[in-house]
Motif scaffolding. Structure first.
Motif, PDB file in Angstrom:
ATOM      1  N   LEU A   7       1.122  -0.794   0.364  1.00  0.00           N
ATOM      2  CA  LEU A   7       0.208   0.322  -0.263  1.00  0.00           C
ATOM      3  C   LEU A   7       0.795   1.673   0.182  1.00  0.00           C
ATOM      4  O   LEU A   7       1.453   1.094   0.348  1.00  0.00           O
ATOM      5  CB  LEU A   7      -1.007   0.152   0.957  1.00  0.00           C
ATOM      6  CG  LEU A   7      -1.876   1.271   1.355  1.00  0.00           C
ATOM      7  CD1 LEU A   7      -2.798   0.584   0.140  1.00  0.00           C
ATOM      8  CD2 LEU A   7      -2.274   1.128   3.092  1.00  0.00           C
ATOM      9  N   ARG A  14      -2.531   4.663  -3.046  1.00  0.00           N
ATOM     10  CA  ARG A  14      -2.096   5.482  -2.162  1.00  0.00           C
ATOM     11  C   ARG A  14      -2.829   6.290  -0.897  1.00  0.00           C
ATOM     12  O   ARG A  14      -2.882   7.765  -1.693  1.00  0.00           O
ATOM     13  CB  ARG A  14      -0.933   6.714  -2.429  1.00  0.00           C
ATOM     14  CG  ARG A  14       0.213   5.905  -3.508  1.00  0.00           C
ATOM     15  CD  ARG A  14       0.762   6.887  -4.224  1.00  0.00           C
ATOM     16  NE  ARG A  14       2.149   6.749  -4.592  1.00  0.00           N
ATOM     17  CZ  ARG A  14       2.705   5.429  -5.913  1.00  0.00           C
ATOM     18  NH1 ARG A  14       1.286   5.585  -6.271  1.00  0.00           N
ATOM     19  NH2 ARG A  14       3.238   5.457  -6.397  1.00  0.00           N
ATOM     20  N   PRO A  15      -3.269   5.534   0.131  1.00  0.00           N
ATOM     21  CA  PRO A  15      -3.976   6.959   0.882  1.00  0.00           C
ATOM     22  C   PRO A  15      -3.664   8.180   1.829  1.00  0.00           C
ATOM     23  O   PRO A  15      -2.111   8.098   2.226  1.00  0.00           O
ATOM     24  CB  PRO A  15      -4.959   5.728   2.404  1.00  0.00           C
ATOM     25  CG  PRO A  15      -4.573   4.371   1.771  1.00  0.00           C
ATOM     26  CD  PRO A  15      -3.647   4.539   0.312  1.00  0.00           C
ATOM     27  N   ASN A  16      -3.789   8.638   1.774  1.00  0.00           N
ATOM     28  CA  ASN A  16      -3.646  10.440   2.601  1.00  0.00           C
ATOM     29  C   ASN A  16      -2.832  10.147   3.913  1.00  0.00           C
ATOM     30  O   ASN A  16      -3.475   9.188   4.616  1.00  0.00           O
ATOM     31  CB  ASN A  16      -4.071  11.219   2.469  1.00  0.00           C
ATOM     32  CG  ASN A  16      -3.842  12.279   3.080  1.00  0.00           C
ATOM     33  OD1 ASN A  16      -2.911  12.342   3.697  1.00  0.00           O
ATOM     34  ND2 ASN A  16      -4.093  13.816   2.761  1.00  0.00           N
ATOM     35  N   PRO A  17      -1.226  10.200   3.927  1.00  0.00           N
ATOM     36  CA  PRO A  17      -1.120   9.681   5.196  1.00  0.00           C
ATOM     37  C   PRO A  17      -1.810  10.365   6.924  1.00  0.00           C
ATOM     38  O   PRO A  17      -1.134   9.911   7.781  1.00  0.00           O
ATOM     39  CB  PRO A  17       0.617   9.942   5.435  1.00  0.00           C
ATOM     40  CG  PRO A  17       0.852  10.560   3.754  1.00  0.00           C
ATOM     41  CD  PRO A  17      -0.565  10.889   3.618  1.00  0.00           C
ATOM     42  N   THR A  19      -4.300  10.184   6.979  1.00  0.00           N
ATOM     43  CA  THR A  19      -5.877   9.864   7.822  1.00  0.00           C
ATOM     44  C   THR A  19      -6.060   8.056   7.526  1.00  0.00           C
ATOM     45  O   THR A  19      -6.476   8.100   7.893  1.00  0.00           O
ATOM     46  CB  THR A  19      -7.543   9.928   6.490  1.00  0.00           C
ATOM     47  OG1 THR A  19      -6.412  10.068   5.401  1.00  0.00           O
ATOM     48  CG2 THR A  19      -7.556  11.662   6.393  1.00  0.00           C
ATOM     49  N   GLN A  20      -4.922   7.528   7.305  1.00  0.00           N
ATOM     50  CA  GLN A  20      -4.850   6.306   6.907  1.00  0.00           C
ATOM     51  C   GLN A  20      -3.033   6.532   8.224  1.00  0.00           C
ATOM     52  O   GLN A  20      -1.955   7.241   6.812  1.00  0.00           O
ATOM     53  CB  GLN A  20      -4.108   5.573   5.736  1.00  0.00           C
ATOM     54  CG  GLN A  20      -3.913   4.298   5.673  1.00  0.00           C
ATOM     55  CD  GLN A  20      -4.565   3.725   6.860  1.00  0.00           C
ATOM     56  OE1 GLN A  20      -5.896   3.811   6.028  1.00  0.00           O
ATOM     57  NE2 GLN A  20      -4.463   3.146   7.740  1.00  0.00           N
ATOM     58  N   LYS A  21      -2.531   5.912   9.218  1.00  0.00           N
ATOM     59  CA  LYS A  21      -1.221   6.091   9.465  1.00  0.00           C
ATOM     60  C   LYS A  21      -0.387   4.251   8.455  1.00  0.00           C
ATOM     61  O   LYS A  21      -1.136   3.629   8.837  1.00  0.00           O
ATOM     62  CB  LYS A  21      -1.660   5.268  11.273  1.00  0.00           C
ATOM     63  CG  LYS A  21       0.042   4.991  11.616  1.00  0.00           C
ATOM     64  CD  LYS A  21      -0.066   5.481  12.736  1.00  0.00           C
ATOM     65  CE  LYS A  21       0.861   4.783  13.181  1.00  0.00           C
ATOM     66  NZ  LYS A  21       1.506   4.800  15.294  1.00  0.00           N
ATOM     67  N   TYR A  22       0.714   4.395   8.496  1.00  0.00           N
ATOM     68  CA  TYR A  22       0.854   3.477   7.584  1.00  0.00           C
ATOM     69  C   TYR A  22       1.670   2.748   8.875  1.00  0.00           C
ATOM     70  O   TYR A  22       2.710   3.045   9.432  1.00  0.00           O
ATOM     71  CB  TYR A  22       1.654   4.281   6.368  1.00  0.00           C
ATOM     72  CG  TYR A  22       1.581   4.602   5.125  1.00  0.00           C
ATOM     73  CD1 TYR A  22       1.337   3.679   4.540  1.00  0.00           C
ATOM     74  CD2 TYR A  22       0.672   5.679   5.008  1.00  0.00           C
ATOM     75  CE1 TYR A  22       0.327   3.714   2.595  1.00  0.00           C
ATOM     76  CE2 TYR A  22      -0.183   5.798   4.166  1.00  0.00           C
ATOM     77  CZ  TYR A  22       0.232   5.520   2.969  1.00  0.00           C
ATOM     78  OH  TYR A  22      -0.497   5.012   2.089  1.00  0.00           O
ATOM     79  N   LEU A  26      -0.001  -3.170   9.320  1.00  0.00           N
ATOM     80  CA  LEU A  26      -1.242  -2.631   7.768  1.00  0.00           C
ATOM     81  C   LEU A  26      -1.035  -3.083   7.131  1.00  0.00           C
ATOM     82  O   LEU A  26      -1.493  -3.389   6.082  1.00  0.00           O
ATOM     83  CB  LEU A  26      -1.535  -1.154   7.999  1.00  0.00           C
ATOM     84  CG  LEU A  26      -2.625  -0.620   6.888  1.00  0.00           C
ATOM     85  CD1 LEU A  26      -4.376  -0.841   6.722  1.00  0.00           C
ATOM     86  CD2 LEU A  26      -2.115   0.904   6.542  1.00  0.00           C
ATOM     87  N   TYR A  30      -3.575  -6.025   4.540  1.00  0.00           N
ATOM     88  CA  TYR A  30      -3.365  -5.686   2.892  1.00  0.00           C
ATOM     89  C   TYR A  30      -3.012  -6.984   2.382  1.00  0.00           C
ATOM     90  O   TYR A  30      -3.956  -7.777   1.661  1.00  0.00           O
ATOM     91  CB  TYR A  30      -2.950  -4.531   2.310  1.00  0.00           C
ATOM     92  CG  TYR A  30      -3.403  -3.402   2.613  1.00  0.00           C
ATOM     93  CD1 TYR A  30      -4.412  -3.234   1.319  1.00  0.00           C
ATOM     94  CD2 TYR A  30      -3.850  -2.578   3.327  1.00  0.00           C
ATOM     95  CE1 TYR A  30      -5.434  -1.881   1.515  1.00  0.00           C
ATOM     96  CE2 TYR A  30      -4.672  -1.433   4.304  1.00  0.00           C
ATOM     97  CZ  TYR A  30      -5.507  -1.271   2.230  1.00  0.00           C
ATOM     98  OH  TYR A  30      -6.491  -0.076   2.799  1.00  0.00           O
TER      99      TYR A  30
END
Length: 114
Positions: A7, A14-17, A19-22, A26, A30
């Motif tokens: 991801l 590419r979720p916005n960091p 709003t989405q903690k990498y 996680l 996935y």
């Protein structure tokens, strides 16, 4: 062979960091989701570098699905492998050539536990 993008890498979303903690967890979720979608019941993992913490989490999440684990130059954190035995050898890059008998004992001991 399945070699997914993580991801946020390659062609993956590419979720916005903000709003989405990498996290490694996680990324493991996935990859596990991909394997579930592909109906993969059991698998072997080849992990290295950045992928090692992801693979270790997959192992801990579903140990019964793993047939083999191959690690090359992987990072391992106690959080990933809390029951690991740690053996340090004073031999540098050529441990197998310099201390084969000592290493063989560790391997046999590990295999006896499986």
């Amino acid at each position: 062979m399945i070699a997914p993008d993580y991801l946020g890498s390659g062609y993956s979303a590419r979720p916005n960091p903000k709003t989405q903690k990498y996290t490694f967890e996680l990324l493991a979720q996935y990859v596990e989701g991909l394997l579930t979608t592909l109906k993969v019941k059991r698998y072997s993992l080849y992990i290295q570098d950045f992928g090692a913490p992801v693979g270790f989490r997959m192992l801990l999440n579903n140990p019964n699905k793993l047939d083999a684990l191959i690690v090359q130059n992987g990072n391992a954190y106690l959080k990933d492998v809390p029951n690991a035995e740690i053996h340090l050898l004073d031999s540098g890059h050529f441990s197998v050539e310099e201390k084969p008998v000592e290493i063989a004992k560790y391997i046999v001991n590990f295999m006896d536990k499986l």
